[in-house]
Motif scaffolding. Structure first.
Motif, mmCIF file in Angstrom:
data_model
loop_
_atom_site.group_PDB
_atom_site.id
_atom_site.type_symbol
_atom_site.label_atom_id
_atom_site.label_comp_id
_atom_site.label_asym_id
_atom_site.label_seq_id
_atom_site.Cartn_x
_atom_site.Cartn_y
_atom_site.Cartn_z
ATOM 1 N N LEU A 122 0.828 -1.210 0.000
ATOM 2 C CA LEU A 122 0.000 0.000 0.000
ATOM 3 C C LEU A 122 0.861 1.258 0.000
ATOM 4 C CD1 LEU A 122 -2.814 -1.010 2.536
ATOM 5 C CD2 LEU A 122 -3.091 -0.616 0.081
ATOM 6 N N LYS A 123 1.960 1.214 0.759
ATOM 7 C CA LYS A 123 2.871 2.377 0.762
ATOM 8 C C LYS A 123 3.415 2.615 -0.642
ATOM 9 C CE LYS A 123 4.613 1.991 5.534
ATOM 10 N NZ LYS A 123 5.762 1.560 6.330
ATOM 11 N N ARG A 124 3.818 1.537 -1.300
ATOM 12 C CA ARG A 124 4.341 1.685 -2.680
ATOM 13 C C ARG A 124 3.265 2.232 -3.609
ATOM 14 N NH1 ARG A 124 6.493 -3.331 -1.766
ATOM 15 N NH2 ARG A 124 4.897 -4.339 -3.034
ATOM 16 N N ALA A 125 2.051 1.710 -3.496
ATOM 17 C CA ALA A 125 0.972 2.125 -4.404
ATOM 18 C C ALA A 125 0.621 3.600 -4.185
ATOM 19 C CB ALA A 125 -0.253 1.244 -4.187
ATOM 20 N N THR A 126 0.593 4.038 -2.912
ATOM 21 C CA THR A 126 0.265 5.442 -2.649
ATOM 22 C C THR A 126 1.392 6.351 -3.117
ATOM 23 O OG1 THR A 126 1.079 5.130 -0.381
ATOM 24 C CG2 THR A 126 -1.292 5.046 -0.695
ATOM 25 N N ALA A 127 2.635 5.906 -2.944
ATOM 26 C CA ALA A 127 3.775 6.720 -3.394
ATOM 27 C C ALA A 127 3.790 6.801 -4.923
ATOM 28 C CB ALA A 127 5.089 6.126 -2.879
ATOM 29 N N ARG A 128 3.479 5.677 -5.585
ATOM 30 C CA ARG A 128 3.465 5.682 -7.055
ATOM 31 C C ARG A 128 2.380 6.630 -7.558
ATOM 32 N NH1 ARG A 128 3.188 0.471 -7.967
ATOM 33 N NH2 ARG A 128 0.917 0.469 -7.952
ATOM 34 N N ARG A 129 1.225 6.599 -6.915
ATOM 35 C CA ARG A 129 0.157 7.503 -7.357
ATOM 36 C C ARG A 129 0.547 8.964 -7.120
ATOM 37 N NH1 ARG A 129 -5.952 7.996 -5.001
ATOM 38 N NH2 ARG A 129 -4.776 8.519 -3.135
ATOM 39 N N PHE A 130 1.238 9.227 -6.011
ATOM 40 C CA PHE A 130 1.685 10.595 -5.695
ATOM 41 C C PHE A 130 2.670 11.096 -6.754
ATOM 42 C CE2 PHE A 130 4.654 13.523 -3.616
ATOM 43 C CZ PHE A 130 3.794 14.418 -3.000
ATOM 44 N N LEU A 131 3.564 10.204 -7.175
ATOM 45 C CA LEU A 131 4.631 10.628 -8.087
ATOM 46 C C LEU A 131 4.210 10.605 -9.558
ATOM 47 C CD1 LEU A 131 7.599 8.750 -6.380
ATOM 48 C CD2 LEU A 131 7.139 11.207 -6.299
ATOM 49 N N THR A 132 3.341 9.660 -9.915
ATOM 50 C CA THR A 132 3.006 9.491 -11.332
ATOM 51 C C THR A 132 1.548 9.789 -11.653
ATOM 52 O OG1 THR A 132 2.361 7.168 -11.124
ATOM 53 C CG2 THR A 132 4.706 7.606 -11.457
ATOM 54 N N GLY A 133 0.721 9.882 -10.626
ATOM 55 C CA GLY A 133 -0.699 10.106 -10.866
ATOM 56 C C GLY A 133 -1.450 8.834 -11.216
ATOM 57 N N ARG A 134 -0.722 7.717 -11.327
ATOM 58 C CA ARG A 134 -1.387 6.460 -11.687
ATOM 59 C C ARG A 134 -1.786 5.706 -10.421
ATOM 60 N NH1 ARG A 134 2.944 5.425 -15.358
ATOM 61 N NH2 ARG A 134 3.606 3.795 -13.951
ATOM 62 N N GLY A 135 -3.062 5.364 -10.326
ATOM 63 C CA GLY A 135 -3.547 4.635 -9.164
ATOM 64 C C GLY A 135 -3.407 3.138 -9.361
ATOM 65 N N LYS A 136 -4.533 2.491 -9.449
ATOM 66 C CA LYS A 136 -4.543 1.030 -9.547
ATOM 67 C C LYS A 136 -3.982 0.577 -10.894
ATOM 68 C CE LYS A 136 -7.730 -2.814 -8.970
ATOM 69 N NZ LYS A 136 -8.918 -3.251 -8.279
ATOM 70 N N ARG A 137 -3.066 -0.422 -10.829
ATOM 71 C CA ARG A 137 -2.540 -0.992 -12.066
ATOM 72 C C ARG A 137 -3.619 -1.828 -12.731
ATOM 73 N NH1 ARG A 137 2.306 -3.867 -9.240
ATOM 74 N NH2 ARG A 137 0.615 -4.058 -7.776
ATOM 75 N N LYS A 138 -3.630 -1.781 -14.044
ATOM 76 C CA LYS A 138 -4.619 -2.578 -14.762
ATOM 77 C C LYS A 138 -4.202 -4.042 -14.747
ATOM 78 C CE LYS A 138 -7.166 0.865 -15.827
ATOM 79 N NZ LYS A 138 -8.358 1.047 -15.016
ATOM 80 N N PRO A 139 -5.168 -4.946 -14.692
ATOM 81 C CA PRO A 139 -4.811 -6.364 -14.709
ATOM 82 C C PRO A 139 -4.025 -6.718 -15.962
ATOM 83 C CG PRO A 139 -7.160 -6.055 -14.307
ATOM 84 C CD PRO A 139 -6.608 -4.720 -14.641
ATOM 85 N N SER A 140 -3.029 -7.572 -15.791
ATOM 86 C CA SER A 140 -2.209 -7.937 -16.948
ATOM 87 C C SER A 140 -2.895 -9.045 -17.738
ATOM 88 C CB SER A 140 -0.840 -8.413 -16.493
ATOM 89 O OG SER A 140 -0.971 -9.368 -15.471
#
Lengths: 254, 118
Positions: free
Chosen positions: A236-254
């Protein structure tokens, strides 16, 4: 057994069991003598006390086989699922100390009020945000999908609150959502069928959110199902940091 | 009790500090080879925009990083009201900026640095 050979330890002695009694934040330990038996669990001990010594003793259990998550208590100051904890494993000398779960209000004796624990599941948005209706096709998710694997690693939580009782961050910060709620949020975040990953990330980014975790690992150490909420919180920390830095939230299913 | 923006700011300030710490240590090891004197240090740093920016950004990153970290520690280990904790940590950040900025000016400014007593 030949004459003169020592009897098994379980036949030799009884247990001195200190049980916390009280309600409304007041109370103390009461000592009981409980006969030692083979393959005895902590829940067996508590049940024996209620059936033979004091019928007023209040405790909570249901399945007795480690499925329902009802019977967690503090045993010698450590949180345990009592139905699957054998006395042999935790006994120090002849004495046991059994208390209600830490970090939760006590209703009476060994029963805690679980409302704060479950309220935090709701606060963490740890609920399904559906994408489909009854006319939709099934979501096709392969067993080796990375998101599915992330979700699978936390899905066996039985809501016993052992991790919540073990967590020093919960003890120091009553607003902290806690390991179980955050792990559930991470599981849903990785569920391809959940459509509101942003709501989950918003919920876990508040003042009581995942960023309070100090990665001490008590949750993973004590989880009776050997889950690792600390890893989920790191996700969750990684996901929130990624959204903060890139604006991208949930990754799309592969 | 931590605000997510402060959490990110603390991580980003740590990222800034990492290369600066290694740069600082590398220069120290290199610089002491010929003996460490005030004249030798000042000869390298005075009037240098590069060293001003190097240690200036270091001071800013340290001040931000330390103040946020102390805010978390104080709020977790004491019963101090959050408003007071915030005031205290803003003051700590200002103090670190002032002391650090004064030190940076003292070694990078040509001649007598403003506000620095000889």
């Amino acid at each position: 057994m030949p004459d003169g050979s020592p009897k098994p330890e379980t036949e030799q002695r009884s247990l001195r069991v200190k049980v916390w009694r009280g309600s409304g934040g007041e109370g103390g330990y009461e000592t009981f003598e409980v006969p030692r038996q083979p393959s005895q669990t902590i829940l067996d001990v508590v049940t024996w006390i209620q059936q033979h010594s004091d019928p007023n003793l209040t405790y909570r259990f249901a399945c007795r086989v480690g499925m329902c998550g009802s019977c967690a208590m503090m045993v010698n100051d450590e949180p345990r699922w009592t139905c699957r904890t054998h006395v042999d494993r935790v006994l120090k000398g002849d004495e046991l100390r059994i208390a209600p779960l830490r970090n939760l209000p006590v209703i009476k004796d060994l029963v805690t009020d679980m409302d704060p624990f479950f309220d935090k599941w709701v606060s963490a948005e740890a609920r399904h945000h559906p994408t489909a209706d009854r006319h939709s096709d099934f979501a096709a998710i392969t067993p080796d999908d990375p998101h599915r694997l992330e979700a699978s690693s936390g899905i066996e939580c039985i809501n016993c609150a052992v991790c919540y009782a073990a967590c020093d961050t919960v003890a120091g910060n009553p607003d902290y959502l806690g390991p179980a709620a955050l792990q559930r949020a991470w599981t849903l975040f990785n569920d391809a069928r959940d459509e509101d990953g942003d709501a989950i990330l918003d919920a876990v980014s508040g003042t009581g959110g995942c960023h309070n975790c100090h990665s001490m690992g008590s949750c993973a150490h004590y989880c009776p199902n050997e889950l690792n909420p600390m890893t989920a919180i790191a996700g969750l920390k990684r996901a929130t940091a990624r959204r903060f830095l890139t604006g991208r939230g949930k990754r799309k299913p592969s | 009790m931590i605000d997510f923006r402060l959490y990110m700011l603390q991580r980003l300030s740590a990222l800034i500090m990492v290369p600066l710490v290694f740069g600082h240590i590398a220069v120290m090891i290199y610089a002491v080879q010929d003996g460490l004197t005030a004249a030798e240090i000042l000869g390298r740093t005075q009037g240098s925009i590069m060293w001003f920016l190097f240690y200036g950004s270091f001071v800013v990153a340290v001040s931000v990083h330390a103040a946020i970290g102390l805010r978390t520690i104080i709020s977790e280990w004491t019963a101090m009201p959050m408003r007071l904790v915030n005031i205290l940590c803003w003051s700590i950040m200002a103090g670190l900026l002032l002391l650090g900025g004064r030190a940076v000016l003292a070694v990078t400014w040509l001649g007598q640095a403003p506000g620095v007593l000889s």
